[in-house]
Scaffold this motif. Structure first.
Motif, mmCIF file in Angstrom:
data_model
loop_
_atom_site.group_PDB
_atom_site.id
_atom_site.type_symbol
_atom_site.label_atom_id
_atom_site.label_comp_id
_atom_site.label_asym_id
_atom_site.label_seq_id
_atom_site.Cartn_x
_atom_site.Cartn_y
_atom_site.Cartn_z
ATOM 1 N N VAL A 119 10.193 10.436 2.933
ATOM 2 C CA VAL A 119 8.807 10.090 2.593
ATOM 3 C C VAL A 119 8.468 10.585 1.190
ATOM 4 N N TYR A 120 8.921 11.805 0.863
ATOM 5 C CA TYR A 120 8.684 12.321 -0.490
ATOM 6 C C TYR A 120 9.346 11.429 -1.540
ATOM 7 N N SER A 121 10.488 10.871 -1.197
ATOM 8 C CA SER A 121 11.178 9.972 -2.119
ATOM 9 C C SER A 121 10.324 8.741 -2.407
ATOM 10 N N LYS A 122 9.675 8.225 -1.371
ATOM 11 C CA LYS A 122 8.785 7.065 -1.555
ATOM 12 C C LYS A 122 7.608 7.435 -2.462
ATOM 13 N N ILE A 123 7.082 8.648 -2.256
ATOM 14 C CA ILE A 123 5.958 9.101 -3.082
ATOM 15 C C ILE A 123 6.384 9.216 -4.540
ATOM 16 N N ASN A 124 7.544 9.808 -4.765
ATOM 17 C CA ASN A 124 8.033 9.973 -6.138
ATOM 18 C C ASN A 124 8.306 8.626 -6.807
ATOM 19 N N THR A 125 8.807 7.688 -6.010
ATOM 20 C CA THR A 125 9.052 6.343 -6.551
ATOM 21 C C THR A 125 7.741 5.691 -6.971
ATOM 22 N N ALA A 126 6.715 5.848 -6.126
ATOM 23 C CA ALA A 126 5.404 5.275 -6.448
ATOM 24 C C ALA A 126 4.822 5.925 -7.694
ATOM 25 N N ARG A 127 4.943 7.235 -7.799
ATOM 26 C CA ARG A 127 4.422 7.941 -8.973
ATOM 27 C C ARG A 127 5.154 7.519 -10.251
ATOM 28 N N SER A 128 6.454 7.328 -10.117
ATOM 29 C CA SER A 128 7.234 6.900 -11.274
ATOM 30 C C SER A 128 6.779 5.525 -11.760
ATOM 31 N N GLU A 129 6.520 4.639 -10.803
ATOM 32 C CA GLU A 129 6.054 3.297 -11.180
ATOM 33 C C GLU A 129 4.672 3.363 -11.826
ATOM 34 N N ILE A 130 3.822 4.263 -11.309
ATOM 35 C CA ILE A 130 2.482 4.423 -11.890
ATOM 36 C C ILE A 130 2.584 4.857 -13.350
ATOM 37 N N ARG A 131 3.462 5.823 -13.619
ATOM 38 C CA ARG A 131 3.626 6.297 -14.999
ATOM 39 C C ARG A 131 4.119 5.177 -15.921
ATOM 40 N N GLN A 132 5.055 4.379 -15.408
ATOM 41 C CA GLN A 132 5.576 3.265 -16.204
ATOM 42 C C GLN A 132 4.482 2.237 -16.509
ATOM 43 N N LEU A 133 3.659 1.960 -15.502
ATOM 44 C CA LEU A 133 2.579 0.989 -15.693
ATOM 45 C C LEU A 133 1.547 1.496 -16.698
ATOM 46 N N LYS A 134 1.258 2.775 -16.658
ATOM 47 C CA LYS A 134 0.288 3.349 -17.594
ATOM 48 C C LYS A 134 0.817 3.286 -19.028
ATOM 49 N N ARG A 135 2.111 3.556 -19.172
ATOM 50 C CA ARG A 135 2.700 3.447 -20.512
ATOM 51 C C ARG A 135 2.635 2.001 -21.017
ATOM 52 N N LYS A 136 2.870 1.083 -20.100
ATOM 53 C CA LYS A 136 2.829 -0.334 -20.472
ATOM 54 C C LYS A 136 1.421 -0.742 -20.894
ATOM 55 N N GLU B 35 -1.571 4.216 -5.914
ATOM 56 C CA GLU B 35 -2.290 5.466 -5.672
ATOM 57 C C GLU B 35 -2.694 5.582 -4.200
ATOM 58 N N GLN B 36 -3.063 4.474 -3.606
ATOM 59 C CA GLN B 36 -3.409 4.472 -2.184
ATOM 60 C C GLN B 36 -2.178 4.788 -1.327
ATOM 61 N N VAL B 37 -1.039 4.256 -1.754
ATOM 62 C CA VAL B 37 0.212 4.531 -1.033
ATOM 63 C C VAL B 37 0.521 6.026 -1.063
ATOM 64 N N VAL B 38 0.379 6.637 -2.246
ATOM 65 C CA VAL B 38 0.651 8.069 -2.396
ATOM 66 C C VAL B 38 -0.272 8.895 -1.506
ATOM 67 N N GLU B 39 -1.559 8.571 -1.529
ATOM 68 C CA GLU B 39 -2.528 9.318 -0.732
ATOM 69 C C GLU B 39 -2.257 9.177 0.763
ATOM 70 N N LYS B 40 -1.730 8.045 1.166
ATOM 71 C CA LYS B 40 -1.428 7.814 2.575
ATOM 72 C C LYS B 40 -0.159 8.552 3.007
ATOM 73 N N LEU B 41 0.846 8.574 2.132
ATOM 74 C CA LEU B 41 2.138 9.168 2.485
ATOM 75 C C LEU B 41 2.162 10.689 2.375
ATOM 76 N N ARG B 42 1.338 11.249 1.486
ATOM 77 C CA ARG B 42 1.394 12.692 1.241
ATOM 78 C C ARG B 42 1.190 13.524 2.512
ATOM 79 N N PRO B 43 0.112 13.300 3.302
ATOM 80 C CA PRO B 43 -0.055 14.115 4.518
ATOM 81 C C PRO B 43 1.064 13.904 5.532
ATOM 82 N N GLU B 44 1.616 12.695 5.561
ATOM 83 C CA GLU B 44 2.729 12.427 6.477
ATOM 84 C C GLU B 44 3.944 13.264 6.098
ATOM 85 N N ALA B 45 4.251 13.307 4.798
ATOM 86 C CA ALA B 45 5.408 14.079 4.332
ATOM 87 C C ALA B 45 5.215 15.568 4.580
ATOM 88 N N GLU B 46 4.020 16.070 4.309
ATOM 89 C CA GLU B 46 3.748 17.497 4.497
ATOM 90 C C GLU B 46 3.828 17.883 5.971
#
Length: 250
Positions: A222-239, A167-178
């Motif tokens: 950068v957006y690809s990195k964000i999407n990858t992080a979000r995908s991993e977050i969803r997988q971890l939550k399901r686990k 989540e910290q990675v996403v918050e850090k990368l989002r403004p950079e990508a935008e």
């Protein structure tokens, strides 16, 4: 009623004079600003003024700069001239916008710069192109917190820690990508800046389009990195949910 009839006659007479003046030749014509045109041929007359050819090219001289005899002969009306100019300006602006939109579409770009999330400007719809679209992760909804876990569950704790890191990675990368995406849009707009404008370069700047594409590629990475992080977050939550469910069943 009499005034209306007189105005109707005046307008009809002026229209006839304007039509008959086409092709009329004048040795010279001097404007109110003191400029003299030689070898003048009238090519057309409208509400605004007279269109001519002269020894060096063409010109459109407004009635306010023409001798009074021209104004009277062709039925010059200042208010009608202003209305005509306004309509003409609106039409030129519409043509310019259509031209820009067509050129941007041919270049595989949106018709105008996309709006930022939360902006009051309406979002634009990108035309279908073979160019891969930039996939922005959702920014209006924060990532939900990980499911609460029993404090004594050693399997869940490291998963929750990993979610927090992502989540910290996403918050850090989002403004950079935008920022990268906005930079690309800004350069794309500059590439079409001269189209339809007075005195501007009528050509699209291919150099700027190439530069914009480079910035867009960086944004997509950068957006690809964000999407990858979000995908991993969803997988971890399901686990985590599976682990919790399994713990309850025991």
């Amino acid at each position: 009623k009499k005034d209306a009839e007189e105005e109707k006659v005046r307008v009809a007479k002026a229209a006839a004079e304007r039509e008959s003046a086409v092709g009329e030749k004048h040795p010279s014509l001097t404007t109110g600003k003191g400029r003299t045109y030689k070898k003048v041929v009238i090519k057309g007359v409208d509400e605004v003024g007279v269109k001519i050819t002269h020894e060096y090219g063409t010109a459109r001289i407004k009635f306010e700069q023409l001798p009074e005899e021209f104004q009277t002969r062709f039925g010059y009306d200042a208010s009608r001239a202003q209305e005509f100019l306004s309509r003409e300006k609106d039409l030129e602006a519409a043509r310019a916008r259509a031209s820009i939109a067509a050129l941007r579409a041919n270049a595989g770009l949106p018709s105008s710069s996309p709006s930022r999330p939360g902006s009051t400007k309406p979002r634009t719809t990108k035309p279908r192109t073979t160019k891969p679209k930039t996939t922005r992760p959702e920014t209006t909804k924060p990532i939900g917190a990980a499911p609460s876990a029993p404090s004594n569950n050693v399997e869940i704790q490291p998963l929750m820690t990993r979610i927090a890191e992502l989540e910290q990675v996403v918050e850090k990368l989002r403004p950079e990508a935008e920022a990268l995406d906005d930079k690309a849009s800004e350069i794309e707009d500059d590439a079409f800046k001269g189209i339809g404008g007075a005195g501007g370069d009528p050509k699209v700047s291919q150099k700027k389009l190439t530069e914009a594409k480079s910035w867009r590629t960086k944004a997509e990475a950068v957006y690809s990195k964000i999407n990858t992080a979000r995908s991993e977050i969803r997988q971890l939550k399901r686990k985590i949910k599976l682990i919790e469910r399994s713990s309850k069943d025991k």
